[in-house]
Design a protein around this motif. Structure first.
Motif, PDB file in Angstrom:
ATOM      1  N   THR A  83       0.810  -1.224   0.000  1.00  0.00           N
ATOM      2  CA  THR A  83       0.000   0.000   0.000  1.00  0.00           C
ATOM      3  C   THR A  83       0.841   1.270   0.000  1.00  0.00           C
ATOM      4  OG1 THR A  83      -1.742  -1.133   1.238  1.00  0.00           O
ATOM      5  CG2 THR A  83      -1.775   1.275   1.246  1.00  0.00           C
ATOM      6  N   VAL A  84       0.506   2.200  -0.901  1.00  0.00           N
ATOM      7  CA  VAL A  84       0.999   3.574  -0.826  1.00  0.00           C
ATOM      8  C   VAL A  84      -0.203   4.495  -1.023  1.00  0.00           C
ATOM      9  CG1 VAL A  84       3.373   3.156  -1.561  1.00  0.00           C
ATOM     10  CG2 VAL A  84       1.605   3.549  -3.286  1.00  0.00           C
ATOM     11  N   PHE A  85      -0.150   5.677  -0.426  1.00  0.00           N
ATOM     12  CA  PHE A  85      -1.270   6.604  -0.562  1.00  0.00           C
ATOM     13  C   PHE A  85      -0.795   8.039  -0.390  1.00  0.00           C
ATOM     14  CE2 PHE A  85      -1.135   5.434   3.942  1.00  0.00           C
ATOM     15  CZ  PHE A  85      -1.226   6.666   4.590  1.00  0.00           C
ATOM     16  N   GLU A  86      -1.595   8.942  -0.921  1.00  0.00           N
ATOM     17  CA  GLU A  86      -1.359  10.374  -0.746  1.00  0.00           C
ATOM     18  C   GLU A  86      -2.686  11.080  -0.553  1.00  0.00           C
ATOM     19  OE1 GLU A  86       0.855  12.196  -3.880  1.00  0.00           O
ATOM     20  OE2 GLU A  86       2.709  11.099  -3.434  1.00  0.00           O
ATOM     21  N   TRP A  87      -2.676  12.080   0.299  1.00  0.00           N
ATOM     22  CA  TRP A  87      -3.782  13.018   0.421  1.00  0.00           C
ATOM     23  C   TRP A  87      -3.369  14.286  -0.312  1.00  0.00           C
ATOM     24  CZ3 TRP A  87      -8.483  11.906   2.586  1.00  0.00           C
ATOM     25  CH2 TRP A  87      -8.566  10.760   3.386  1.00  0.00           C
ATOM     26  N   ILE A  88      -4.144  14.707  -1.300  1.00  0.00           N
ATOM     27  CA  ILE A  88      -3.724  15.806  -2.168  1.00  0.00           C
ATOM     28  C   ILE A  88      -4.789  16.908  -2.197  1.00  0.00           C
ATOM     29  CG2 ILE A  88      -2.313  14.299  -3.621  1.00  0.00           C
ATOM     30  CD1 ILE A  88      -4.575  14.336  -5.677  1.00  0.00           C
ATOM     31  N   THR A  89      -4.341  18.102  -2.554  1.00  0.00           N
ATOM     32  CA  THR A  89      -5.235  19.240  -2.707  1.00  0.00           C
ATOM     33  C   THR A  89      -4.775  20.057  -3.897  1.00  0.00           C
ATOM     34  OG1 THR A  89      -6.091  21.241  -1.638  1.00  0.00           O
ATOM     35  CG2 THR A  89      -3.841  20.630  -1.126  1.00  0.00           C
ATOM     36  N   ASP A  90      -5.694  20.807  -4.498  1.00  0.00           N
ATOM     37  CA  ASP A  90      -5.340  21.694  -5.599  1.00  0.00           C
ATOM     38  C   ASP A  90      -5.208  23.136  -5.128  1.00  0.00           C
ATOM     39  OD1 ASP A  90      -7.949  22.352  -5.070  1.00  0.00           O
ATOM     40  OD2 ASP A  90      -8.729  21.847  -7.057  1.00  0.00           O
ATOM     41  N   LYS A  91      -5.129  23.347  -3.810  1.00  0.00           N
ATOM     42  CA  LYS A  91      -5.100  24.703  -3.257  1.00  0.00           C
ATOM     43  C   LYS A  91      -3.691  25.186  -2.921  1.00  0.00           C
ATOM     44  CE  LYS A  91      -9.718  24.097  -1.299  1.00  0.00           C
ATOM     45  NZ  LYS A  91     -10.535  24.058  -0.054  1.00  0.00           N
ATOM     46  N   LEU A  92      -2.678  24.364  -3.168  1.00  0.00           N
ATOM     47  CA  LEU A  92      -1.309  24.749  -2.811  1.00  0.00           C
ATOM     48  C   LEU A  92      -0.392  24.804  -4.017  1.00  0.00           C
ATOM     49  CD1 LEU A  92      -0.800  22.736   0.506  1.00  0.00           C
ATOM     50  CD2 LEU A  92      -1.192  25.191   0.262  1.00  0.00           C
ATOM     51  N   GLY A  93      -0.945  24.949  -5.196  1.00  0.00           N
ATOM     52  CA  GLY A  93      -0.114  25.000  -6.388  1.00  0.00           C
ATOM     53  C   GLY A  93       0.553  23.666  -6.641  1.00  0.00           C
ATOM     54  N   ALA A  94       1.847  23.714  -7.009  1.00  0.00           N
ATOM     55  CA  ALA A  94       2.570  22.496  -7.370  1.00  0.00           C
ATOM     56  C   ALA A  94       2.772  21.582  -6.166  1.00  0.00           C
ATOM     57  CB  ALA A  94       3.921  22.849  -7.987  1.00  0.00           C
ATOM     58  N   GLN A  95       2.776  22.167  -4.965  1.00  0.00           N
ATOM     59  CA  GLN A  95       3.012  21.359  -3.768  1.00  0.00           C
ATOM     60  C   GLN A  95       1.683  20.856  -3.222  1.00  0.00           C
ATOM     61  OE1 GLN A  95       6.097  20.647  -3.315  1.00  0.00           O
ATOM     62  NE2 GLN A  95       6.630  22.096  -4.918  1.00  0.00           N
ATOM     63  N   GLY A  96       1.030  19.959  -3.986  1.00  0.00           N
ATOM     64  CA  GLY A  96      -0.330  19.562  -3.676  1.00  0.00           C
ATOM     65  C   GLY A  96      -0.460  18.409  -2.711  1.00  0.00           C
ATOM     66  N   THR A  97       0.632  17.731  -2.353  1.00  0.00           N
ATOM     67  CA  THR A  97       0.552  16.603  -1.426  1.00  0.00           C
ATOM     68  C   THR A  97       0.589  17.106   0.001  1.00  0.00           C
ATOM     69  OG1 THR A  97       1.651  15.146  -3.009  1.00  0.00           O
ATOM     70  CG2 THR A  97       1.608  14.434  -0.718  1.00  0.00           C
ATOM     71  N   VAL A  98      -0.460  16.811   0.750  1.00  0.00           N
ATOM     72  CA  VAL A  98      -0.558  17.252   2.137  1.00  0.00           C
ATOM     73  C   VAL A  98      -0.011  16.184   3.086  1.00  0.00           C
ATOM     74  CG1 VAL A  98      -2.151  17.988   3.941  1.00  0.00           C
ATOM     75  CG2 VAL A  98      -2.549  18.676   1.574  1.00  0.00           C
ATOM     76  N   ALA A  99      -0.291  14.928   2.789  1.00  0.00           N
ATOM     77  CA  ALA A  99       0.190  13.811   3.606  1.00  0.00           C
ATOM     78  C   ALA A  99       0.428  12.625   2.687  1.00  0.00           C
ATOM     79  CB  ALA A  99      -0.819  13.446   4.691  1.00  0.00           C
ATOM     80  N   ALA A 100       1.407  11.810   3.034  1.00  0.00           N
ATOM     81  CA  ALA A 100       1.736  10.647   2.201  1.00  0.00           C
ATOM     82  C   ALA A 100       2.287   9.540   3.085  1.00  0.00           C
ATOM     83  CB  ALA A 100       2.761  11.024   1.127  1.00  0.00           C
ATOM     84  N   GLY A 101       2.058   8.319   2.639  1.00  0.00           N
ATOM     85  CA  GLY A 101       2.570   7.201   3.418  1.00  0.00           C
ATOM     86  C   GLY A 101       2.292   5.881   2.754  1.00  0.00           C
ATOM     87  N   GLY A 102       2.343   4.835   3.562  1.00  0.00           N
ATOM     88  CA  GLY A 102       2.125   3.493   3.051  1.00  0.00           C
ATOM     89  C   GLY A 102       2.842   2.462   3.889  1.00  0.00           C
ATOM     90  N   ARG A 103       3.026   1.312   3.284  1.00  0.00           N
ATOM     91  CA  ARG A 103       3.594   0.158   3.981  1.00  0.00           C
ATOM     92  C   ARG A 103       5.067   0.007   3.621  1.00  0.00           C
ATOM     93  NH1 ARG A 103       2.274  -3.822   7.039  1.00  0.00           N
ATOM     94  NH2 ARG A 103       0.161  -2.952   7.254  1.00  0.00           N
ATOM     95  N   TYR A 104       5.883  -0.325   4.643  1.00  0.00           N
ATOM     96  CA  TYR A 104       7.328  -0.467   4.415  1.00  0.00           C
ATOM     97  C   TYR A 104       7.857  -1.695   5.173  1.00  0.00           C
ATOM     98  CZ  TYR A 104       7.301   2.259   8.782  1.00  0.00           C
ATOM     99  OH  TYR A 104       7.052   2.715  10.056  1.00  0.00           O
TER     100      TYR A 104
END
Length: 445
Positions: free
Chosen positions: A273-294
């Protein structure tokens, strides 16, 4: 440059490493308080690791051919003992190192969280700095998709608690090592057919980290990346079952998501599993949180094979969203500001302030800026500017009479701002507490 000029030269902070000033601190405190409350509700425990670690921790844990290790780490040689050290660019490897070193998993799985500064040498821009802050969680010793789902649900709860909207979830599966190896062969073969169209960054990654080519932000490469072999098509039964289990839990909890087959991680230790929480309100830096299994990382760093998953989120980016959506809370003022004039009043003001603090009230005691006693009028201006709910006023005459003046400054009590009451010093604490409770109750109505 003369010594006198050198002393007079104005110093400034390091570019991309920002001061957090008092007028902004209340927003940080609000966010941190909200996060801590949410994490407690899931049973996570705080862990704090040093900001400096051995460089080898990150070259082994993150991977030597990642952008972080190749270009972004602040590394140096300790002048005293010759050790190669690095300011931490991320904290998962450090948490795993601490867990192995201190045998934290000896008595079973652990749910851990951290908050603090990270360091990467990259171009400062909105939401991206050279010293930045992250909150993260690490669920160590949990192998099933339920742990993946739980850490995703935590993020959704945090957005709800903060009042943030428009943050969307994307998920993918990187499968297991043998599945990634099979995909890698076909991906490289595909990219080789388009090598003339690749930019320099993609060419550099072609044989070292080809998965990252799929995550390119170059508009000219979007079609190539979109048509590349998809890792999700190489998943076997075990990996598919894990990914399907995650999706079932998310759907059961009404968490909308999109499967993004191009979603990869820039760090070598991720699987499944990998995932990202994204938004279009921060321009190019749209990833707010990211993670997954390691799952491979703990063994990779010298521990026993142990499953693990987690996420990290950039604090500065979330604060930007809170500002954009006008969700910044007002800074709390103090409860009481003590003004005084006269030697006897000044001495007694300290006693009064300490007694009030003993009861849990927040109290500011006026202190002179220039060593001279300020007028009552000047002190009252400072009291009002402090955000205090009440001013307690002491002069030598009041002390001689055993009383203090109490004047409401704001809130519901502000309707009676000009009504200063004389209150016996022995009754002052009870009077103020009752007045504040009454004011709060009137405000609720």
């Amino acid at each position: 440059m003369t010594e006198q000029k050198r002393k007079a030269e104005k110093l400034s902070g390091v570019k991309g490493m920002n001061d957090i000033l008092p007028q902004d601190a209340h927003l940080w405190e609000f966010f941190e308080s909200t996060v801590k409350s949410m994490l407690r509700s899931y049973g996570y425990q705080n862990i704090r690791t040093p900001i400096v670690e051995h460089t080898q921790l990150f070259t082994r844990g993150i991977g030597e051919v990642t952008d972080i290790v190749e270009k972004e780490m602040y590394s140096f040689t300790d002048a005293l003992n010759g050790e190669n050290l690095t300011l931490r660019p991320e904290n998962t490897a450090a948490v795993v190192r601490a867990s192995i070193e201190h045998n934290l998993l000896y008595d079973g799985p652990k749910r851990l969280w951290y908050v603090g500064p990270m360091f990467r040498h990259e171009r400062p821009q909105r939401g991206r700095y050279r010293q930045f802050h992250q909150v993260g969680v690490e669920a160590l010793g949990f192998a099933g998709p339920d742990a993946d789902a739980e850490i995703i649900l935590m993020c959704q709860r945090l957005w709800d608690d903060l009042g943030l909207t428009g943050i969307k979830l994307e998920i993918n599966s990187l499968g297991l090592a043998e599945e990634r190896a099979a995909h890698r062969v076909e991906l490289i073969a595909y990219l080789e057919k388009h090598v003339d169209a690749l930019d320099e960054d993609a060419k550099r990654r072609l044989y070292t980290n080809p998965l990252r080519v799929l995550d390119t932000k170059n508009p000219a490469l979007q079609e190539i990346a979109a048509n590349a072999p998809k890792l999700i098509d190489f998943l076997r039964d075990e990996s598919r079952a894990h990914f399907d289990g995650l999706q079932r839990i998310l759907k059961a909890n009404n968490i909308p998501f999109t499967i993004n087959p191009r979603l990869v991680r820039g760090l070598d230790y991720y699987n499944l599993t990998v995932f990202e929480w994204i938004t279009d309100k921060l321009g190019a830096q749209g990833t707010v949180a990211a993670g997954g299994r390691y799952d491979p990382l703990i063994e990779q760093l010298g521990g026993k094979p142990t499953a693990a998953c987690g996420w990290a989120m950039g604090v500065e980016r979330i604060l930007e969203l809170l500002k954009d959506e006008n969700l910044v809370p007002e800074a709390d003022g103090c409860d009481v500001y003590v003004v005084h004039q006269g030697d006897a009043a000044r001495d007694h003001a300290f006693i009064v302030a300490e007694r009030l603090r003993d009861t849990g009230l927040d109290v500011i005691l006026h202190c002179s800026a220039d060593g001279q006693s300020a007028s009552f009028k000047s002190q009252m201006k400072r009291a009002d500017a402090s955000g205090a709910a009440f001013a307690v006023i002491l002069g030598d005459d009041e002390v001689a009479q055993g009383v203090a003046g109490v004047k409401p400054l704001r809130g519901v009590a502000a309707d009676a701002r000009n009504e200063q009451q004389a209150v016996a010093l022995g009754d002052l604490t009870e009077y103020l507490i009752n007045a504040m409770v009454a004011s709060a109750e009137d405000g609720d109505d």
